[in-house]
Design an enzyme around this catalytic site. Structure first.
Site, PDB file in Angstrom:
ATOM      1  N   ALA A  74      60.594  18.136  55.103  1.00 30.46           N
ATOM      2  CA  ALA A  74      59.314  17.988  55.414  1.00 30.46           C
ATOM      3  C   ALA A  74      59.051  18.914  55.556  1.00 30.46           C
ATOM      4  CB  ALA A  74      59.112  16.201  56.038  1.00 30.46           C
ATOM      5  N   THR A  75      59.614  19.160  56.677  1.00 31.13           N
ATOM      6  CA  THR A  75      59.139  20.972  57.184  1.00 31.13           C
ATOM      7  C   THR A  75      58.738  22.144  56.778  1.00 31.13           C
ATOM      8  OG1 THR A  75      61.018  20.243  59.416  1.00 31.13           O
ATOM      9  CG2 THR A  75      60.175  22.574  59.334  1.00 31.13           C
ATOM     10  N   ASN A 155      54.761  10.014  63.543  1.00 29.56           N
ATOM     11  CA  ASN A 155      56.202   9.720  63.797  1.00 29.56           C
ATOM     12  C   ASN A 155      56.362   9.057  65.294  1.00 29.56           C
ATOM     13  OD1 ASN A 155      55.367  12.318  63.817  1.00 29.56           O
ATOM     14  ND2 ASN A 155      57.315  12.982  65.533  1.00 29.56           N
ATOM     15  N   GLN A 183      56.339   9.612  57.227  1.00 28.02           N
ATOM     16  CA  GLN A 183      56.827   8.713  57.136  1.00 28.02           C
ATOM     17  C   GLN A 183      55.922   7.158  57.415  1.00 28.02           C
ATOM     18  OE1 GLN A 183      58.804   7.645  60.150  1.00 28.02           O
ATOM     19  NE2 GLN A 183      59.316  10.145  61.234  1.00 28.02           N
ATOM     20  N   SER A 203      60.264  13.487  52.949  1.00 28.29           N
ATOM     21  CA  SER A 203      61.323  13.245  52.892  1.00 28.29           C
ATOM     22  C   SER A 203      62.293  12.917  53.483  1.00 28.29           C
ATOM     23  CB  SER A 203      61.414  13.863  54.529  1.00 28.29           C
ATOM     24  OG  SER A 203      62.780  14.499  54.820  1.00 28.29           O
ATOM     25  N   ALA A 204      63.755  12.872  52.305  1.00 34.16           N
ATOM     26  CA  ALA A 204      64.548  12.002  52.004  1.00 34.16           C
ATOM     27  C   ALA A 204      65.137  11.166  53.241  1.00 34.16           C
ATOM     28  CB  ALA A 204      65.468  12.258  50.975  1.00 34.16           C
ATOM     29  N   HIS A 205      65.073  11.582  53.886  1.00 36.55           N
ATOM     30  CA  HIS A 205      66.587  11.387  55.063  1.00 36.55           C
ATOM     31  C   HIS A 205      65.711  10.419  55.959  1.00 36.55           C
ATOM     32  CE1 HIS A 205      64.997  13.685  59.222  1.00 36.55           C
ATOM     33  NE2 HIS A 205      64.943  14.565  58.393  1.00 36.55           N
ATOM     34  N   THR A 244      68.523  27.387  43.571  1.00 38.36           N
ATOM     35  CA  THR A 244      69.055  26.081  43.169  1.00 38.36           C
ATOM     36  C   THR A 244      69.458  25.144  43.375  1.00 38.36           C
ATOM     37  OG1 THR A 244      70.330  27.862  41.990  1.00 38.36           O
ATOM     38  CG2 THR A 244      71.617  25.966  42.180  1.00 38.36           C
ATOM     39  N   CYS A 331      61.946  13.777  80.375  1.00 32.62           N
ATOM     40  CA  CYS A 331      63.394  14.254  81.453  1.00 32.62           C
ATOM     41  C   CYS A 331      64.518  14.450  80.033  1.00 32.62           C
ATOM     42  CB  CYS A 331      63.613  13.550  82.362  1.00 32.62           C
ATOM     43  SG  CYS A 331      62.531  13.021  83.420  1.00 32.62           S
TER      44      CYS A 331
HETATM   45  C1  LIG Z   1      55.985  13.561  60.217  1.00 33.91           C
HETATM   46  C2  LIG Z   1      56.969  14.525  60.082  1.00 33.91           C
HETATM   47  N1  LIG Z   1      56.542  15.250  59.445  1.00 33.91           N
HETATM   48  C3  LIG Z   1      57.368  15.822  59.435  1.00 33.91           C
HETATM   49  C4  LIG Z   1      58.990  16.533  59.794  1.00 33.91           C
HETATM   50  C5  LIG Z   1      59.802  17.005  59.933  1.00 33.91           C
HETATM   51  O1  LIG Z   1      60.366  16.606  59.030  1.00 33.91           O
HETATM   52  P1  LIG Z   1      62.400  16.992  58.135  1.00 33.91           P
HETATM   53  O2  LIG Z   1      63.499  16.389  59.270  1.00 33.91           O
HETATM   54  O3  LIG Z   1      62.091  16.324  56.758  1.00 33.91           O
HETATM   55  O4  LIG Z   1      62.248  18.796  58.029  1.00 33.91           O
HETATM   56  C6  LIG Z   1      59.537  14.406  60.168  1.00 33.91           C
HETATM   57  C7  LIG Z   1      60.657  14.164  60.858  1.00 33.91           C
HETATM   58  O5  LIG Z   1      60.797  14.540  62.233  1.00 33.91           O
HETATM   59  C8  LIG Z   1      58.460  14.358  60.969  1.00 33.91           C
HETATM   60  O6  LIG Z   1      58.141  12.896  60.943  1.00 33.91           O
HETATM   61  S1  FES Z   2      64.516  15.663  84.934  1.00 32.86           S
HETATM   62 FE1  FES Z   2      62.922  14.768  85.074  1.00 32.86          FE
HETATM   63  S2  FES Z   2      63.569  13.162  86.709  1.00 32.86           S
HETATM   64 FE2  FES Z   2      65.349  14.284  86.488  1.00 32.86          FE
END
Ligand SMILES: Cc1ncc(COP(=O)(O)O)c(C=O)c1O
Ligand code: FES
Lengths: 406, 133
Positions: A74-75, A155, A183, A203-205, A244, A331
């Protein structure tokens, strides 16, 4: 006591369905031809498999097979759609509309176009649930607007945009509509004609298929959408994306779409029930738990909650050997910035730091949910006992009125 | 991110979690950080007014695993030290002990700041009490 870890991070990626693996295996071995080889049986076998995959994908979203352009994910689809349209239609206009909660693949692509002076971009705000207002979209449209890019489902928080209304609007105005449906496809009914979508990333994954395989839907009529290719070479995929084809990946992607289509309705119902059970269980055991995103307009498998007074990384650390989840806390990120999506909803930064995304999927069971409710409750109670914020709140101190020393 | 064993150990068995009762005397309290930044540490030191030795320490922390481990380690480190000695503790010592990666160094800085804030609070009380007397 030791049990297999539970994977509940299905918006990050999904496990590959065993039925998908089974379909792919021959194409990793004995059937190795290049789908572009037109003069021998090895090529024909590969081409046939690619054609089948293309049809399976098209069927799931109401498209025609030739409208499916294969990509690496998808990217790449987002990049191809947005850059491809901006460059091809440059003489028609240079304005793009999107929203602040889009995936980075869309936002960074838009910013790259701005830096290169190829496009001007409007980033629409969202409401407290993460939805754009159709009136805001309307007001943002200019004479130069060529493209509106909005995601089907977010997402992080799972929120659905009013896609059908936006599609109607773009169609009326003659503006192209790109939808990052990564998504949404396979989880909820998506139909490119009913939704008036002109370009759509998948995106397939994210739907129990393999990683590194995706597609861009490109409308062929009413209107016929054109693109400037971003990957130059042998002219594969009607010149829109050279390279390909990943035959095994496409076979898996196709099978994944077929399964999602067959099981969509039952699976959506099952996941909504699991999500409700998870939410009920956690909110019965714990106080000060807040829902992020829309209560109903969200994908079935997403639940995003803020557990006040407990920072997200320490939360995940308490569970990471048993349960896989993710957090919008700063974090946990390399940049130490909390989730820009939650920030855009107006969730205070302090609550963004306490947010956890539960991503339910096909292989999660009721038993998983029971276990997650139990362990999450234990960890939150333990960490609250350790939290100075919890102590202050219990003592009746308004945390917002405190002068913090940073 | 993978955690070091020392961080996990402190996270799972934090030392000296808690607060001193408000009736206890000779306690200095330092609260540093802010909820918007994702980290707030409260460190309390119980100090012998004659010898200036830190006799007990307690903490509560809202923050990542490394922040919890840093504050837990600091409570161990300061006990038995004089206030002056505790003031010498540098965050690098915490980084080394817990083998914190670069992105987590600020968590150790916060722990160092917490010691200073607790000591300052204790000193402040001393003067106000003397002035009152
Ligand atoms: C909304 C959305 N767009 C794009 C992507 C990117 O997809 P991909 O990992 O297939 O490049 C993701 C996944 O992280 C996503 O959740
Ligand atoms: S990285 Fe946020 S408290 Fe440690």
């Amino acid at each position: 006591m030791e049990r297999d870890p539970i994977y509940m991070d299905n918006q990050a990626t999904t496990p590959v369905d065993p039925r998908v693996i089974e379909a792919m295996v021959p194409f990793l071995g004995e059937i190795y031809g290049n789908a572009a080889s037109r003069n021998h049986a090895f090529g024909w076998a590969a081409e046939e498999a690619v054609d089948r995959g293309r049809s399976q994908i098209a069927d799931l979203v109401g498209a025609r097979p030739k409208e499916i352009i294969f990509t690496s994910g998808a990217t790449e689809s987002d990049n191809l759609a947005i850059k491809g349209v901006a460059e091809f239609y440059a003489d028609r206009g240079n304005h793009i509309i999107t929203a602040v909660t889009e995936h980075k693949a869309v936002l960074d692509t838009c910013q790259a176009l701005e830096r290169a002076n190829i496009a001007e971009v409007t980033y629409l705000p969202v409401d407290q649930y993460g939805r754009v207002d159709v009136d805001d979209v309307k007001k943002a449209i200019r004479d130069e607007t060529i493209l509106i890019s909005l995601m089907y489902a977010n997402n992080e928080i799972g929120t659905l945009h009013p896609i059908r209304e936006i599609g109607k609007l773009t169609k009326e105005r003659g503006i192209l509509f790109h939808c990052d449906a990564t998504q949404g496809v396979g989880k909820i009914p998506v139909n490119v004609d009913e939704d008036s979508i002109d370009l759509m990333s998948m995106s397939a994954h994210k739907m129990y298929g393999p990683k590194g395989c995706g597609a861009l839907y490109v409308r062929s009529r009413g209107p016929r959408v054109r693109l400037r290719a971003q990957m130059h070479g042998g002219g594969h995929e009607r010149g829109m994306r050279s390279g390909t084809l990943n035959v095994a990946g496409i076979v898996g992607f196709g099978k994944a779409c077929e399964l999602c289509g067959q099981e969509l309705e039952a699976e959506a119902g099952r996941l909504i029930a699991l999500r409700q059970k998870l939410y009920n269980g956690l909110t019965e055991n714990l106080e000060d738990v807040y829902l992020n995103g829309h209560p109903t307009e969200r994908i079935p498998g997403n639940l995003n909650l803020s557990f006040s007074y407990v920072e997200g990384e320490s939360f995940l650390m308490g569970l990471n050997r048993e349960i896989a989840l993710s957090s919008g806390s700063a974090c946990t990120s390399a940049t130490l910035e909390p989730s820009y999506v939650l920030k855009a909803l107006g969730v205070g930064e302090e609550l963004a730091h306490t947010s956890i995304r539960f991503g339910l999927g096909r292989f999660n069971t009721e038993e998983d949910v029971d276990y997650v409710v139990k362990r999450v409750s234990e960890v939150v109670i333990r960490l609250r006992e350790m939290s100075p914020l919890y102590e202050m709140a219990k003592a009746g101190i308004d945390l917002k009125s405190v002068q913090w020393k940073t | 991110m993978a955690y070091t064993e020392r961080v996990i150990e402190h996270y799972e068995r934090p030392r000296n979690v808690g607060s001193f009762g408000s009736e206890e005397a000779h306690v200095g309290t330092g609260v540093v950080g802010a909820p918007e930044c994702g980290d707030v540490m409260k460190l309390q030191l119980k100090i012998n007014p004659q010898t200036e030795v830190i006799e007990d320490a307690k903490f509560k922390t809202f923050g990542c695993g490394s922040a919890i481990a840093s504050s837990s380690y600091v409570t161990e480190l300061v006990k038995g030290k004089t206030v002056a000695e505790a003031g010498e503790i540098k965050n690098t010592q915490i980084v080394e002990e817990l083998a914190l990666p670069p992105v987590k160094i600020h968590c150790s800085v916060l722990a160092e700041d917490a010691i200073k804030a607790a000591v300052a609070d204790w000193r402040g009380q001393g003067t106000t009490k003397k002035d009152a007397a």
